[in-house]
Design a protein around this motif. Structure first.
Motif, PDB file in Angstrom:
ATOM      1  N   ILE A 212       0.840  -1.205   0.000  1.00 20.20           N
ATOM      2  CA  ILE A 212       0.000   0.000   0.000  1.00 20.20           C
ATOM      3  C   ILE A 212       0.875   1.254   0.000  1.00 20.20           C
ATOM      4  O   ILE A 212       0.597   2.227  -0.714  1.00 20.20           O
ATOM      5  N   GLY A 213       1.926   1.250   0.800  1.00 19.82           N
ATOM      6  CA  GLY A 213       2.832   2.391   0.815  1.00 19.82           C
ATOM      7  C   GLY A 213       3.495   2.611  -0.534  1.00 19.82           C
ATOM      8  O   GLY A 213       3.641   3.749  -0.996  1.00 19.82           O
TER       9      GLY A 213
ATOM     10  N   ARG B  33       2.214   1.651  -3.406  1.00 22.08           N
ATOM     11  CA  ARG B  33       1.156   2.152  -4.286  1.00 22.08           C
ATOM     12  C   ARG B  33       0.976   3.651  -4.131  1.00 22.08           C
ATOM     13  O   ARG B  33       0.888   4.413  -5.113  1.00 22.08           O
ATOM     14  N   ASN B  34       0.917   4.125  -2.898  1.00 21.48           N
ATOM     15  CA  ASN B  34       0.713   5.549  -2.657  1.00 21.48           C
ATOM     16  C   ASN B  34       1.881   6.376  -3.189  1.00 21.48           C
ATOM     17  O   ASN B  34       1.694   7.487  -3.705  1.00 21.48           O
TER      18      ASN B  34
ATOM     19  N   PHE C 185       1.425   6.777  -6.844  1.00 19.50           N
ATOM     20  CA  PHE C 185       0.457   7.843  -7.100  1.00 19.50           C
ATOM     21  C   PHE C 185       1.147   9.205  -7.119  1.00 19.50           C
ATOM     22  O   PHE C 185       0.911  10.040  -8.004  1.00 19.50           O
ATOM     23  N   VAL C 186       2.009   9.439  -6.153  1.00 16.39           N
ATOM     24  CA  VAL C 186       2.711  10.724  -6.056  1.00 16.39           C
ATOM     25  C   VAL C 186       3.597  10.940  -7.275  1.00 16.39           C
ATOM     26  O   VAL C 186       3.616  12.032  -7.876  1.00 16.39           O
TER      27      VAL C 186
ATOM     28  N   TRP D  22       9.689   4.934  -0.653  1.00 17.89           N
ATOM     29  CA  TRP D  22       8.714   3.854  -0.407  1.00 17.89           C
ATOM     30  C   TRP D  22       8.604   2.888  -1.584  1.00 17.89           C
ATOM     31  O   TRP D  22       7.808   1.961  -1.528  1.00 17.89           O
TER      32      TRP D  22
END
Length: 402
Positions: free
Chosen positions: A14-15, A17-18, A21-22, A192
């Motif tokens: 999840i980290g 993935r985020n 996104f950034v 990340w």
């Protein structure tokens, strides 16, 4: 950054993935920071539309070189470190291009855009490879959402550019601030990132350069590339020429033209956010065919619309239609994890031909028949994309042995 994607704890996936996104959002912000100031750059350079088209060709030419170089760089450094190399080139190129514009030098502006484009092309491949790996680790479709983050970044970038235009902020000041923000954001986000290699691909023989080269002869891969080419042309022609088309063809001011580009990009963002649910429900092929039809209708309204209001409505429909071709093409190219990087590279390279040939082609035609009529070329390519969408069909699930 070395842990296999297939064995990561859920929280790390999840980290990761985020963070992707950034990175996608920053990529969109970077491109839009430049594109939103194209009318001001034309005024500073004091050149014709056709000359401006060749200046903008620097961005596409640099991108092609970056795409070509990306495979070796990412293979050696990994997607995360390769992405940082790409970002470094991007944030160096933007100020160089702005300096060229401020001193009235098309050559220096071209050179700066070539450096920016080199970074942008490598950035594109690196983040899509990492995004496809993260998608497999998550076990669900998220690529359109990553590209929605890119679109959101473009909306923010265009908004900042429109504000800078309205406040008469010099292009060099605007893009220098944007470059600093991009560099800080990328350095933070990539902390990340995790390795794009999976446990299952570790167990397989990795394709050598000969096998990777053979991908260029695969009919399905080439058709996916053609699909992406047409839809990338639909997206890229709006990025390059929609503000000027609204200014020259529909009588808007420079800042209003930039706002219309923001409307287009907002529509693309909405299309990508909603596209995940449509793809899950109806599948790739019906959704892509409908999207192509939307793009054709929207383009027709922009080209032939009798009023600016009708053209703006057309830009919304155009944006919705152009929203899914590129991300779905990337997902289709990555269906086979083992050959994903080779096929994504091929499809991205074919797609970027739109950005290479588009600016000068539309610019030359625009000088002869006007920018609005020149956009009819985009209509033809989108129709072709709609006809080859079958190549993106999901692979059939393996039949279990009795």
């Amino acid at each position: 950054m070395t842990t296999d994607a297939a064995v990561l704890p859920r929280s790390e996936v999840i980290g990761w993935r985020n963070a992707i996104f950034v990175v996608f959002a920053l990529a969109g912000f970077a491109v839009a920071s430049w594109l939103s100031r194209v009318p001001a750059v034309r005024d500073e350079l004091a050149v014709s539309t056709s000359v401006l088209g060749f200046v903008l060709l620097g961005l596409a030419a640099g991108s092609m070189v970056g795409l070509t170089a990306s495979s070796g760089v990412i293979e050696r450094l990994g997607a995360a470190r390769g992405l940082l190399v790409a970002v470094a080139a991007s944030v160096a190129g933007l100020p160089i291009a702005a300096i060229g514009s401020s001193v009235g030098s098309p050559v220096l502006t071209f050179a700066g855009l070539a450096v920016f484009g080199f970074g942008n092309g490598m950035w594109d491949v690196a983040m899509n490879i990492s995004g496809a790996a993260n998608e497999r680790a998550l076990g669900r479709s998220v690529m359109p959402l990553f590209h929605a983050a890119f679109s959101l970044g473009t909306v923010i970038g265009v908004g900042a550019g429109s504000l800078a235009e309205a406040l008469a902020v010099p292009v060099i000041v605007h893009v220098s601030i944007a470059s600093a923000l991009i560099l800080v954001g990328a350095l933070t986000a990539t902390r990340w990132f995790r390795s794009e290699r999976t446990a299952e691909t570790h167990d397989e023989v990795r394709p050598d350069w000969r096998e990777r080269l053979k991908v260029w002869g695969e009919p399905r891969t080439l058709l996916i590339g053609l699909l992406v080419l047409g839809m990338a042309f639909a997206e890229g022609s709006a990025n390059d020429w929609l503000p000027l088309a609204m200014v020259d063809g529909h009588g808007l001011q420079n800042d209003q033209g930039a706002i219309v580009l923001g409307v287009f990009l907002a529509a693309m963002t909405i299309g990508r956010l909603g596209g995940v649910f449509l793809l899950d429900r109806f599948g790739r092929v019906p959704v892509l065919r409908t999207a192509a039809a939307f793009a054709v209708v929207g383009l027709a309204l922009v080209i032939f619309g009798p009023t600016p209001a009708v053209a703006i409505i057309g830009s919304v429909i155009w944006g919705l239609g152009a929203s899914l071709g590129f991300p779905v093409g990337m997902s289709a190219a990555a269906d086979d994890a083992r050959m994903a990087s080779a096929r994504v590279s091929v499809v991205a390279t074919i797609g970027y031909l739109a950005f290479l040939g588009g600016p000068p082609l539309i610019g030359i035609l625009g000088d002869q028949v006007g920018l609005l009529r020149a956009l009819l070329v985009v209509v033809v390519l989108v129709v072709i994309s709609g006809l080859v969408t079958g190549a993106a069909r999901e692979p059939k699930p393996a039949v279990p042995k009795a």
